[in-house]
Design an enzyme around this catalytic site. Structure first.
Site, mmCIF file in Angstrom:
data_model
loop_
_atom_site.group_PDB
_atom_site.id
_atom_site.type_symbol
_atom_site.label_atom_id
_atom_site.label_comp_id
_atom_site.label_asym_id
_atom_site.label_seq_id
_atom_site.Cartn_x
_atom_site.Cartn_y
_atom_site.Cartn_z
ATOM 1 N N CYS A 119 19.728 36.054 28.139
ATOM 2 C CA CYS A 119 19.898 37.376 28.758
ATOM 3 C C CYS A 119 18.957 38.427 28.170
ATOM 4 C CB CYS A 119 21.342 37.832 28.655
ATOM 5 S SG CYS A 119 22.477 36.687 29.450
ATOM 6 N N HIS A 252 21.203 45.451 29.632
ATOM 7 C CA HIS A 252 21.593 44.187 30.263
ATOM 8 C C HIS A 252 22.977 44.374 30.880
ATOM 9 C CE1 HIS A 252 22.537 40.126 31.068
ATOM 10 N NE2 HIS A 252 23.339 39.953 30.038
ATOM 11 N N ASN A 282 26.742 39.366 35.875
ATOM 12 C CA ASN A 282 25.721 39.139 34.851
ATOM 13 C C ASN A 282 24.710 38.129 35.407
ATOM 14 O OD1 ASN A 282 24.216 38.324 32.657
ATOM 15 N ND2 ASN A 282 25.961 38.084 31.283
HETATM 16 C C1 LIG Z 1 34.979 37.365 28.453
HETATM 17 C C2 LIG Z 1 35.785 38.635 28.257
HETATM 18 C C3 LIG Z 1 35.763 39.482 29.522
HETATM 19 C C4 LIG Z 1 37.239 38.258 27.965
HETATM 20 O O1 LIG Z 1 38.001 39.416 27.746
HETATM 21 P P1 LIG Z 1 39.043 39.466 26.557
HETATM 22 O O2 LIG Z 1 39.668 40.792 26.594
HETATM 23 O O3 LIG Z 1 38.313 39.067 25.312
HETATM 24 O O4 LIG Z 1 40.057 38.388 27.020
HETATM 25 P P2 LIG Z 1 40.597 37.114 26.238
HETATM 26 O O5 LIG Z 1 39.534 36.071 26.166
HETATM 27 O O6 LIG Z 1 41.224 37.579 24.959
HETATM 28 O O7 LIG Z 1 41.712 36.645 27.214
HETATM 29 C C5 LIG Z 1 42.856 37.450 27.478
HETATM 30 C C6 LIG Z 1 43.752 36.733 28.426
HETATM 31 O O8 LIG Z 1 43.158 36.723 29.732
HETATM 32 C C7 LIG Z 1 43.129 35.401 30.238
HETATM 33 N N1 LIG Z 1 41.955 35.248 31.103
HETATM 34 C C8 LIG Z 1 40.709 34.876 30.748
HETATM 35 N N2 LIG Z 1 39.909 34.877 31.826
HETATM 36 C C9 LIG Z 1 40.663 35.254 32.868
HETATM 37 C C10 LIG Z 1 40.405 35.436 34.223
HETATM 38 N N3 LIG Z 1 39.178 35.251 34.768
HETATM 39 N N4 LIG Z 1 41.413 35.828 35.030
HETATM 40 C C11 LIG Z 1 42.646 36.042 34.527
HETATM 41 N N5 LIG Z 1 42.950 35.878 33.242
HETATM 42 C C12 LIG Z 1 41.973 35.489 32.418
HETATM 43 C C13 LIG Z 1 43.052 34.534 29.013
HETATM 44 O O9 LIG Z 1 43.499 33.235 29.295
HETATM 45 C C14 LIG Z 1 43.968 35.272 28.072
HETATM 46 O O10 LIG Z 1 45.303 34.962 28.402
HETATM 47 P P3 LIG Z 1 46.395 34.699 27.250
HETATM 48 O O11 LIG Z 1 46.461 36.018 26.513
HETATM 49 O O12 LIG Z 1 47.592 34.376 28.039
HETATM 50 O O13 LIG Z 1 45.837 33.600 26.435
HETATM 51 C C15 LIG Z 1 35.261 39.479 27.072
HETATM 52 O O14 LIG Z 1 35.486 38.793 25.864
HETATM 53 C C16 LIG Z 1 33.816 39.764 27.218
HETATM 54 O O15 LIG Z 1 33.405 40.483 28.085
HETATM 55 N N6 LIG Z 1 32.966 39.242 26.302
HETATM 56 C C17 LIG Z 1 31.547 39.401 26.381
HETATM 57 C C18 LIG Z 1 31.020 38.397 27.358
HETATM 58 C C19 LIG Z 1 29.610 38.689 27.759
HETATM 59 O O16 LIG Z 1 29.281 39.798 28.075
HETATM 60 N N7 LIG Z 1 28.801 37.633 27.773
HETATM 61 C C20 LIG Z 1 27.475 37.668 28.167
HETATM 62 C C21 LIG Z 1 26.622 38.284 27.139
HETATM 63 S S1 LIG Z 1 24.960 38.067 27.575
#
Ligand SMILES: CC(C)(COP(=O)(O)OP(=O)(O)OC[C@H]1O[C@@H](n2cnc3c(N)ncnc32)[C@H](O)[C@@H]1OP(=O)(O)O)[C@@H](O)C(=O)NCCC(=O)NCCS
EC number: 2.3.1.180
Length: 325
Positions: A119, A252, A282
């Site tokens: 990215c 980004h 993304n």
């Molecule tokens: C991926 C991301 C959105 C997840 O958000 P988060 O707040 O960290 O969420 P978590 O991973 O802690 O998950 C929270 C809950 O949502 C659930 N969940 C995950 N994806 C889900 C989805 N698409 N729909 C519904 N629920 C979802 C999980 O299972 C978890 O449930 P639980 O609490 O029952 O276990 C976040 O971590 C993020 O944006 N990270 C950066 C990713 C990124 O930008 N990557 C590219 C960089 S180049």
């Protein structure tokens, strides 16, 4: 007199198939995977993304974006003496997507190669092109970010498959006496390879290891918010400018919360941030040039303005480019 590299045209392309969160949630439900528009919007700001048709490769998306950028710059393919494509979803293991694009464009003969920094690929590619133009190794470059990330998504993993989309963006970068790219700052830390990767590889005619995207979302989030502020400050320092000199921040487009955090740390209001993550998701290396082209064509980003581009992603890689439009 200093020889600068200046952007003289921007272009982008999105494949026609657009899926809203509701569309994607309905498709995933058929696999027994549960997600919702509310969850995706709240955690990421994403509302829709585009997916390429099965027969469309990164070079096809890149071709459309490149043609649009060339037209905006008033240039022909034959005018270009360097093509750099940033992609993590190349058409083939080799040759490079840049060579395939070169042939499709009819710009045969010029230097062409890919840059792989996930990215952060576009800021890496732009920095390389800038250095080649400043040194006199090239005069008129086409710098492209193009991805078909839908090919490497695991649609059984709801934590990742809702985040990404396909697309391409391009700029024409030309030697100029007028200021263009002012400074850049690139970094990588390979000890974080495992937090965002596609671990599979081609081995003896088979795919060895998992060929789909794996991500530790929280680890990526934490790293991203820290390094983006540092890269922004380092780039501004190199150019002798301050936060208040930035007219537009074009980060980004991965997650609106990461973008808001970066803007806050730089003391910028969100009115100064070009946002396309809501409509594109993304798109990895394509996200910054797609957002830049959107900013230019919507009339937000205007000639003479100071723009900070910021990339972050797998590697772990990150970097920033400060430029005058
Ligand atoms: C991926 C991301 C959105 C997840 O958000 P988060 O707040 O960290 O969420 P978590 O991973 O802690 O998950 C929270 C809950 O949502 C659930 N969940 C995950 N994806 C889900 C989805 N698409 N729909 C519904 N629920 C979802 C999980 O299972 C978890 O449930 P639980 O609490 O029952 O276990 C976040 O971590 C993020 O944006 N990270 C950066 C990713 C990124 O930008 N990557 C590219 C960089 S180049």
């Amino acid at each position: 007199m200093r020889r600068y590299a200046r952007i003289t045209g921007t272009g982008s392309y999105l494949p026609p198939r657009r899926l809203t969160n509701h569309d994607l949630a309905a498709e995933l439900a058929q696999r027994g995977i549960e997600t919702s528009d509310e969850w995706i919007v709240e955690r990421t700001g994403i509302r829709a993304r585009h997916f390429a048709a099965p027969e469309a490769a990164s070079s096809d998306l890149a071709l459309e974006a490149a043609r649009n950028a060339l037209e905006a710059a008033g240039r022909q393919p034959q005018d270009i003496d360097l093509i750099i494509v940033a992609t993590s979803t190349p058409d083939m293991v080799f040759p490079s997507t840049a060579c395939i694009l070169q042939n499709k464009l009819g710009a045969n003969g010029c230097a062409a190669f890919d840059v792989q920094a996930v990215c952060s690929g576009f800021v890496y590619a732009l920095t390389v092109a800038d250095a080649m133009i400043q040194s006199g190794a090239a005069s008129r470059a086409l710098v492209v970010g193009a991805e078909v990330f839908s090919r490497i998504l695991d649609f059984n993993d709801r934590t990742t498959c809702v985040l990404f989309g396909d697309g391409a963006g391009a700029v024409v970068l030309e030697a100029s006496e007028e200021p263009g790219i002012l400074a850049s700052d690139l970094h990588a830390d390979g000890k974080h390879v495992g937090i965002l990767c596609v671990p599979g590889n081609v081995y003896g005619g088979q795919v060895l290891g998992d060929p789909l995207l794996k991500m530790d979302g929280q680890a990526v989030f934490k790293l991203a918010v820290g390094v983006l502020e540092k890269a922004a400050r380092a780039t501004l320092d190199k150019a002798g400018l301050a936060d208040s000199d930035i007219d537009w921040l074009i980060p980004h487009q991965a997650n609106i919360r990461i973008m808001q955090s970066t803007a806050r740390k730089l003391g910028l209001s969100m009115d100064k941030v070009v946002v396309t993550v809501d409509q594109h998701g993304n798109t990895s290396a394509a996200s910054i040039p797609l957002a830049l082209d959107h900013g230019v064509r919507s009339g937000q980003v205007r000639p003479g303005q100071t723009v900070l581009l910021e990339g972050v992603g797998g590697g772990f890689t990150w970097g920033a480019v400060l430029l005058k439009m």
